[in-house]
Design an enzyme around this catalytic site. Sequence first.
Site, PDB file in Angstrom:
ATOM      1  CB  THR A 128     -12.029  -6.729  20.284  1.00 19.62           C
ATOM      2  OG1 THR A 128     -12.047  -6.721  21.716  1.00 19.62           O
ATOM      3  CG2 THR A 128     -11.351  -5.463  19.782  1.00 19.62           C
ATOM      4  CG  HIS A 181       1.679   1.211   8.102  1.00 19.91           C
ATOM      5  ND1 HIS A 181       1.973   1.398   6.761  1.00 19.91           N
ATOM      6  CD2 HIS A 181       1.201   2.397   8.542  1.00 19.91           C
ATOM      7  CE1 HIS A 181       1.693   2.654   6.424  1.00 19.91           C
ATOM      8  NE2 HIS A 181       1.215   3.267   7.484  1.00 19.91           N
TER       9      HIS A 181
END
Length: 211
Positions: A128, A181
């Site tokens: 992005t 994560h």
Amino acid sequence: WKEAPQVTSMEDIDVSDLWKMKEKEKKNAEKLGVKLTFMPLIVKATIAALKENPIINSTIEGDEILIKKYFNIGIATETDVGLMVPVVKIAQNKSILEIAKEISEITQKARERTIDIMDLKGGTFTITNYGSVGGTYGTPIINFPEAAILGLGRIFDRVVMDEKGKLKNVKILPVSVTFDHRIIDGAQAARFLESLKMFLEDPEHLMLELK
């Protein structure tokens, strides 16, 4: 996926040589009817970094983590109806100019709302470019079920001291990578950014892809 802990790491990358290479090759691309921007160069460098850090190019499906051996790169695109992410499929097999042409075509279709639904599916990693509207640093949100997303800030000038003690101006690209994560830890994300930095700061290996 709503429970996924999203963590963002950031890095500043000297893209002075990449800047020069783009300016040099831009005229050659124009002769072929292609507008060369930084994005296809960054896509190629990103793929090279993903190959060195395969866990980053993964998706989570159910209770399984699937590391993808191919690279379908999503390009986040602002449209009148919100953000769309058209995908450059099997990008590792395409030249920089082919990627440049495809990005131009699919992002235009997204903005015009004429894009095929299949062109919005199958991504393995997303980029992005919030810098295109003026942002420097950001914490992009992962495009699930992908494991990570790369954010690009606005390139800016910085004065640094070279090895001879002289001041010089360099072009800095601020980047960020947000990662899931559950799949990727901080060290793995840092290694990915270091790989990306290496490829972007020494882009000569990309030259053959331009031909």
